[in-house]
Each structure stands twice: as C-alpha cells, then as structure tokens.
Design an enzyme around this catalytic site. Structure first.
Site, mmCIF file in Angstrom:
data_model
loop_
_atom_site.group_PDB
_atom_site.id
_atom_site.type_symbol
_atom_site.label_atom_id
_atom_site.label_comp_id
_atom_site.label_asym_id
_atom_site.label_seq_id
_atom_site.Cartn_x
_atom_site.Cartn_y
_atom_site.Cartn_z
ATOM 1 N N LYS A 83 -19.919 34.837 32.667
ATOM 2 C CA LYS A 83 -19.296 33.516 32.739
ATOM 3 C C LYS A 83 -19.707 32.617 31.582
ATOM 4 C CE LYS A 83 -22.464 31.342 36.092
ATOM 5 N NZ LYS A 83 -22.526 30.665 37.401
ATOM 6 N N ASP A 84 -20.731 33.017 30.791
ATOM 7 C CA ASP A 84 -21.120 32.260 29.605
ATOM 8 C C ASP A 84 -20.304 32.640 28.374
ATOM 9 O OD1 ASP A 84 -23.121 30.968 31.015
ATOM 10 O OD2 ASP A 84 -24.697 32.360 30.378
ATOM 11 N N ARG A 132 -16.249 22.769 38.267
ATOM 12 C CA ARG A 132 -15.486 23.627 39.185
ATOM 13 C C ARG A 132 -15.979 23.458 40.616
ATOM 14 N NH1 ARG A 132 -16.901 28.183 41.673
ATOM 15 N NH2 ARG A 132 -18.839 28.285 40.474
ATOM 16 N N ARG A 133 -17.305 23.516 40.796
ATOM 17 C CA ARG A 133 -17.860 23.346 42.136
ATOM 18 C C ARG A 133 -17.659 21.919 42.631
ATOM 19 N NH1 ARG A 133 -22.896 26.505 39.960
ATOM 20 N NH2 ARG A 133 -22.368 28.648 40.523
ATOM 21 N N ARG A 150 -29.209 20.364 35.934
ATOM 22 C CA ARG A 150 -29.314 21.404 34.904
ATOM 23 C C ARG A 150 -30.650 22.112 35.070
ATOM 24 N NH1 ARG A 150 -27.344 21.359 29.892
ATOM 25 N NH2 ARG A 150 -28.223 23.470 29.904
ATOM 26 N N ASN A 152 -32.981 26.086 34.880
ATOM 27 C CA ASN A 152 -32.881 27.441 35.409
ATOM 28 C C ASN A 152 -32.842 27.430 36.936
ATOM 29 O OD1 ASN A 152 -35.608 27.289 36.350
ATOM 30 N ND2 ASN A 152 -36.339 27.871 34.329
ATOM 31 N N ARG A 156 -33.978 24.433 39.723
ATOM 32 C CA ARG A 156 -32.951 23.805 40.565
ATOM 33 C C ARG A 156 -33.315 23.933 42.046
ATOM 34 N NH1 ARG A 156 -26.939 25.054 38.034
ATOM 35 N NH2 ARG A 156 -27.559 25.239 35.856
ATOM 36 N N CYS A 243 -16.265 24.860 30.626
ATOM 37 C CA CYS A 243 -17.117 23.953 31.411
ATOM 38 C C CYS A 243 -16.525 22.559 31.553
ATOM 39 C CB CYS A 243 -18.503 23.853 30.764
ATOM 40 S SG CYS A 243 -19.503 25.335 30.972
#
Length: 313
Positions: A83-84, A132-133, A150, A152, A156, A243
């Site tokens: 997805k990146d 998106r979320r 933001r 890792n 989070r 994004c």
C-alpha cells in the site's frame, strides 16, 4: 564454491523488518543456493512523523530512498508494504514478487481490549492516520471524532491503550505480523470498511533487467494475490488516488456455489466528510481482472467520483 549473496533492502521499522525477514525466509527455502542479507535504508516517511500523510504527499514517501539503493546496486531487491507503492515506478524498476496476502481488513483497537465500533460512546476520539478510514468512520459512526495519528504500530497502540484516544483503527496485517493480535477488539468487516489498495500485501521491487532476482521472486509469488493487487492498482492509477484521497479498493478470489473461483472487487471514493460516497462492485473470472478493474473505474466515475476527486485535488 562460495555462495553469491542477495541483498534485501528494507525500512528500519519493526514491521518493515518483519516483512523483509519473512521474504528472506521464503527465498532461503525456495533458493538455498544463495546467501541472503538485509540492508536497512531510512526513508523520508520514517523521519517525518509529526505531519499527516495527507499534508506531505505520498509519492515515494516510504520508497524513494530504497529505490535509489536498488538503482545504484547497493541492494538487489526491496521489500515494501504494497500500500506504500506509487502506481508509477521509477524507470528500470518493477514489482516482480508478491507473497500470499495477510488479512486485508482494518482492526479496532480499544483500551481494555473489549468492545466494537458500534459500542463506542458518542464523541469517542478514534485515532487514525488515514483519510480512507476517516471517511468510512464518519459514515459508520457520524457521532464520533476521528483524530490524526502518525508513527509506527507500537507507538500508536501505546498511545491508545494509555488513554490518549478512546480507540484506534489500524491494519490487521501489521498487528498480526508483530504478534500482538490480543490488542484487536474487533476485526472490521471489509464490507463496512473497504481496505486500502494493496493492504496486507507485500511488494518485492527489483531492477527490471535483473532476470536472476526476478526468477527468485517468481518462485515465492502467490498468483491470486498478485492478480488482486494488480486489479486494485489499475483503479488507483486511473483515479490518481493516494493518501490525499479517501478511497479504497479490495479484490480477492472467492469460490462460488458451483465450486468455481471468481474474483470479487469492491471500491469507493468519498468526500472528506463521508457524505458523498460512491461505491462500486465487480465480479469476473480471475483472468479477466484487468477488464473488471477498468469497469470499476467507469462505474465510480459514472457514480460521481470525478467531481469529488477534482475538489480534493
């Protein structure tokens, strides 16, 4: 005779290293005649952690430095989260390997580890780093407050369980790969929250003229995942998503009632507030995935995705 060494390029995060070592293990099994080692390369996306992805852009944010190392011969292949990956790759590079996909769904993480999206109280603060979320959360629960986050996965989750937020939405695949599925309160159905293009899949990028490494990648590629990801990326490229755009596309093979395998695909484009929401669905025999993907692009545009995309840009 001394073995030749294949160098795998990786970002330095715990998840990136897990994925790269997973690919390394697959290669060691498939082609033990080589030695394999991992070279860590730090990307721009790893260094800028205090700005939303939607504000700094996503073209090459987590891939550019790795691709430089690939082009200059410092590494022989790069392992990325699919997805990146931008839909247009630098000249001379291509995706040649895609192992079997992990769970593509999103997960709800909550303090106490119990509950569901529907059980969140009105006004709950839900952490997510994804437009998106956010758009889909606003449709599912317009009374909650999506909050930017933001960093890792570890950081989070820590911020969520320590009470900075009431809950958070992260990719199931990353949580499961890091061996901490106990933090998942709910796996959100992909029917309710369509995943990002490539979510749960790993991309192996190589130099296009390196037939030796391409053959190694082919040996560990899961063809149904490769097809599904290619279909999703056709839609992403046609709509120029990323994004900065609330959109998702999810393709997968299913077995129908007659026992035949079909590819099923769902996609959406939304306004930032989730009010204008265009959704499309497609089905085909797996070999026709390109035609189905283009049909999804046409259906989304016919449903009004064009004006939404124009405004977002």
């Amino acid at each position: 005779m001394e073995k030749q060494t294949i160098v795998l390029g990786s970002r330095g995060s715990k998840l990136a290293l897990w994925q790269t070592n997973y690919v390394k293990g697959l290669l060691e099994t498939a082609a033990p005649e080589y030695d394999y080692c991992v070279e860590v390369v730090h990307t721009k996306g790893d260094k800028i952690l205090d700005v939303a992805l939607s504000k700094i852009g996503d073209k090459g944010l987590f891939t550019k430095e790795l691709e430089h190392a690939l082009l200059d011969g410092s590494v022989d292949l790069c392992v990325h989260s699919m997805k990146d990956m931008p839909t247009v790759l630098p000249e001379g590079l291509s995706i040649q390997g895609v192992p079997v996909r992990a769970n593509a769904a999103d997960a709800l993480v909550m303090r106490g580890g119990v509950g569901s999206l529907l059980e969140l109280p009105a006004g709950a603060r839900v952490a997510t780093g994804s437009l998106r979320r956010t758009a889909q959360l606003k449709r599912l629960r317009p009374d909650i407050e999506p909050c930017e986050i933001r960093g890792n996965i570890d950081s989070r989750i820590r911020r969520i369980v320590e009470g900075e937020f009431d809950a958070g939405v992260l990719a199931c695949a990353g949580i499961e790969r890091l061996g901490i599925p106990n933090v998942i309160a709910q796996v959100i159905s992909t029917a309710d929250m369509i995943p990002a293009v490539g979510q749960g899949a790993i991309a192996i990028e190589v130099r296009s003229d390196d037939e030796r490494v391409a053959a190694l990648c082919a040996a560990i590629t899961h063809e149904p995942t490769m097809r599904a990801v290619r279909a999703e990326r056709i839609v992403l490229r046609a709509l120029e998503g990323g994004c900065q755009v609330p959109m998702g596309v999810h393709a997968r093979d299913v077995v129908d009632e007659t026992g035949d395998v079909r590819m099923v695909m769902d996609g959406f484009v939304s306004s930032l507030d989730g009010v204008r929401f265009v959704r499309a669905h497609g089905e085909c025999v797996p070999s026709d995935y390109e035609t189905m993907a283009q049909g999804m692009v046409d259906d989304l545009l016919a449903g009004g995705a064009g004006p939404i995309l124009s405004e977002l840009r």
